[in-house]
Design a protein around this motif. Sequence first.
Motif, PDB file in Angstrom:
ATOM      1  N   PRO A 102      31.386  42.400  -5.872  1.00 46.30           N
ATOM      2  CA  PRO A 102      32.231  42.656  -4.403  1.00 46.30           C
ATOM      3  C   PRO A 102      31.721  43.745  -3.622  1.00 46.30           C
ATOM      4  CG  PRO A 102      33.552  43.546  -6.249  1.00 46.30           C
ATOM      5  CD  PRO A 102      32.447  43.120  -6.922  1.00 46.30           C
ATOM      6  N   LEU A 103      31.596  43.341  -2.390  1.00 46.97           N
ATOM      7  CA  LEU A 103      31.312  44.254  -1.404  1.00 46.97           C
ATOM      8  C   LEU A 103      31.943  45.538  -1.145  1.00 46.97           C
ATOM      9  CD1 LEU A 103      29.012  44.721   0.763  1.00 46.97           C
ATOM     10  CD2 LEU A 103      30.531  43.684   1.967  1.00 46.97           C
ATOM     11  N   GLN A 104      31.550  46.594  -1.382  1.00 47.31           N
ATOM     12  CA  GLN A 104      32.082  47.933  -1.026  1.00 47.31           C
ATOM     13  C   GLN A 104      32.137  48.350   0.310  1.00 47.31           C
ATOM     14  OE1 GLN A 104      30.387  50.826  -3.420  1.00 47.31           O
ATOM     15  NE2 GLN A 104      31.571  50.434  -5.146  1.00 47.31           N
ATOM     16  N   MET A 105      33.098  48.953   0.845  1.00 45.65           N
ATOM     17  CA  MET A 105      33.203  49.308   2.276  1.00 45.65           C
ATOM     18  C   MET A 105      31.887  50.344   2.557  1.00 45.65           C
ATOM     19  SD  MET A 105      36.184  51.195   4.082  1.00 45.65           S
ATOM     20  CE  MET A 105      36.713  50.416   6.037  1.00 45.65           C
ATOM     21  N   TYR A 106      31.256  50.019   3.822  1.00 46.55           N
ATOM     22  CA  TYR A 106      30.098  50.816   4.014  1.00 46.55           C
ATOM     23  C   TYR A 106      30.190  50.920   5.419  1.00 46.55           C
ATOM     24  CZ  TYR A 106      27.291  46.841   5.568  1.00 46.55           C
ATOM     25  OH  TYR A 106      26.912  45.741   6.291  1.00 46.55           O
ATOM     26  N   ALA A 107      29.425  51.947   6.150  1.00 45.45           N
ATOM     27  CA  ALA A 107      29.265  52.133   7.435  1.00 45.45           C
ATOM     28  C   ALA A 107      28.047  52.766   7.800  1.00 45.45           C
ATOM     29  CB  ALA A 107      30.398  53.248   7.829  1.00 45.45           C
ATOM     30  N   ILE A 108      27.689  52.673   9.187  1.00 45.64           N
ATOM     31  CA  ILE A 108      26.205  52.869   9.605  1.00 45.64           C
ATOM     32  C   ILE A 108      26.707  53.927  10.381  1.00 45.64           C
ATOM     33  CG2 ILE A 108      24.330  52.447  10.919  1.00 45.64           C
ATOM     34  CD1 ILE A 108      24.123  49.565   9.709  1.00 45.64           C
ATOM     35  N   VAL A 109      26.422  55.262  10.414  1.00 41.76           N
ATOM     36  CA  VAL A 109      26.599  56.201  10.963  1.00 41.76           C
ATOM     37  C   VAL A 109      25.379  57.048  11.601  1.00 41.76           C
ATOM     38  CG1 VAL A 109      26.890  57.919   9.086  1.00 41.76           C
ATOM     39  CG2 VAL A 109      28.258  58.309  11.264  1.00 41.76           C
ATOM     40  N   GLU A 110      25.769  57.701  12.830  1.00 41.11           N
ATOM     41  CA  GLU A 110      24.397  58.445  13.268  1.00 41.11           C
ATOM     42  C   GLU A 110      24.755  59.958  13.068  1.00 41.11           C
ATOM     43  OE1 GLU A 110      22.835  59.407  17.859  1.00 41.11           O
ATOM     44  OE2 GLU A 110      23.630  57.414  17.434  1.00 41.11           O
ATOM     45  N   ILE A 111      24.031  60.480  12.408  1.00 43.57           N
ATOM     46  CA  ILE A 111      24.164  61.944  12.160  1.00 43.57           C
ATOM     47  C   ILE A 111      22.984  62.826  12.699  1.00 43.57           C
ATOM     48  CG2 ILE A 111      24.278  63.725  10.351  1.00 43.57           C
ATOM     49  CD1 ILE A 111      25.448  61.402   8.602  1.00 43.57           C
ATOM     50  N   ALA A 112      22.857  63.713  13.526  1.00 50.28           N
ATOM     51  CA  ALA A 112      22.093  64.350  14.012  1.00 50.28           C
ATOM     52  C   ALA A 112      20.804  63.580  14.578  1.00 50.28           C
ATOM     53  CB  ALA A 112      21.269  65.416  13.094  1.00 50.28           C
ATOM     54  N   GLY A 113      21.244  62.443  15.261  1.00 50.56           N
ATOM     55  CA  GLY A 113      20.168  61.578  15.862  1.00 50.56           C
ATOM     56  C   GLY A 113      19.499  60.376  15.134  1.00 50.56           C
ATOM     57  N   PHE A 114      20.008  60.455  13.600  1.00 48.65           N
ATOM     58  CA  PHE A 114      19.470  59.438  12.985  1.00 48.65           C
ATOM     59  C   PHE A 114      20.548  58.749  12.254  1.00 48.65           C
ATOM     60  CE2 PHE A 114      16.086  62.836  12.651  1.00 48.65           C
ATOM     61  CZ  PHE A 114      14.996  62.268  12.625  1.00 48.65           C
ATOM     62  N   GLN A 115      20.216  57.423  11.915  1.00 43.71           N
ATOM     63  CA  GLN A 115      21.316  56.525  11.592  1.00 43.71           C
ATOM     64  C   GLN A 115      21.274  56.267   9.893  1.00 43.71           C
ATOM     65  OE1 GLN A 115      20.969  52.874  13.642  1.00 43.71           O
ATOM     66  NE2 GLN A 115      21.189  53.865  15.736  1.00 43.71           N
ATOM     67  N   TYR A 116      22.418  56.425   9.333  1.00 48.80           N
ATOM     68  CA  TYR A 116      22.412  56.203   7.806  1.00 48.80           C
ATOM     69  C   TYR A 116      23.463  55.217   7.577  1.00 48.80           C
ATOM     70  CZ  TYR A 116      20.164  60.621   7.959  1.00 48.80           C
ATOM     71  OH  TYR A 116      19.045  61.717   8.111  1.00 48.80           O
ATOM     72  N   LYS A 117      23.125  54.611   6.568  1.00 43.01           N
ATOM     73  CA  LYS A 117      24.038  53.565   5.951  1.00 43.01           C
ATOM     74  C   LYS A 117      24.574  54.529   4.590  1.00 43.01           C
ATOM     75  CE  LYS A 117      24.549  49.364   3.415  1.00 43.01           C
ATOM     76  NZ  LYS A 117      23.985  48.036   2.627  1.00 43.01           N
ATOM     77  N   VAL A 118      26.120  54.566   4.686  1.00 44.49           N
ATOM     78  CA  VAL A 118      26.794  55.383   3.737  1.00 44.49           C
ATOM     79  C   VAL A 118      27.904  54.813   3.320  1.00 44.49           C
ATOM     80  CG1 VAL A 118      26.095  57.417   5.058  1.00 44.49           C
ATOM     81  CG2 VAL A 118      28.175  56.180   5.590  1.00 44.49           C
ATOM     82  N   GLN A 119      28.225  55.135   2.079  1.00 45.33           N
ATOM     83  CA  GLN A 119      29.346  54.483   1.209  1.00 45.33           C
ATOM     84  C   GLN A 119      30.091  55.558   0.583  1.00 45.33           C
ATOM     85  OE1 GLN A 119      27.666  51.792  -1.798  1.00 45.33           O
ATOM     86  NE2 GLN A 119      27.712  50.075  -0.400  1.00 45.33           N
ATOM     87  N   LYS A 120      31.275  55.298   0.147  1.00 45.02           N
ATOM     88  CA  LYS A 120      32.038  56.468  -0.309  1.00 45.02           C
ATOM     89  C   LYS A 120      31.489  56.963  -1.567  1.00 45.02           C
ATOM     90  CE  LYS A 120      36.835  57.556  -1.741  1.00 45.02           C
ATOM     91  NZ  LYS A 120      37.958  57.109  -1.957  1.00 45.02           N
TER      92      LYS A 120
END
Length: 135
Positions: free
Chosen positions: A30-48
């Motif tokens: 099953p797909l876990q919740m994830y987000a693409i977030v911008e931190i200090a000018g770079f984009q990261y794909k993050v999960q809990k």
Amino acid sequence: RKTCIFDKANVSLPSRRKGKISLFNNPYKPLQMYAIVEIAGFQYKVQKDQYVYVNRLAGEVDSVVTFDKVLLVADDKDVKIGTPTVSGAKVEGKILEHLRGEKVLVFKKKRRKGYQTLNGHRQYLTKVLISDIVA
């Protein structure tokens, strides 16, 4: 088409020749919740509960940081894409440590001129534990 004998619903799976199973139609996981977030000018794909190494953040160790520039939030039901950010969404994390990355060697040389220089560089990083994604 192949069928999965382990799944009770007997979901039909694509064959291997047609490509990989995508992130959204994988019946095994099953797909876990994830987000693409911008931190200090770079984009990261993050999960809990994921560790992320980002460029040095201004903050003390064991302090909580909140990232408001969330560009995309997805879970197993739907995907929210921001224009440019998702309103009301935020990612919370905890700064675990400040450290330096591995040494990168920069070597310059001009042939037949006797010119060569060797410089080293270590990037300052911050290790962040993603504690929560609020959509």
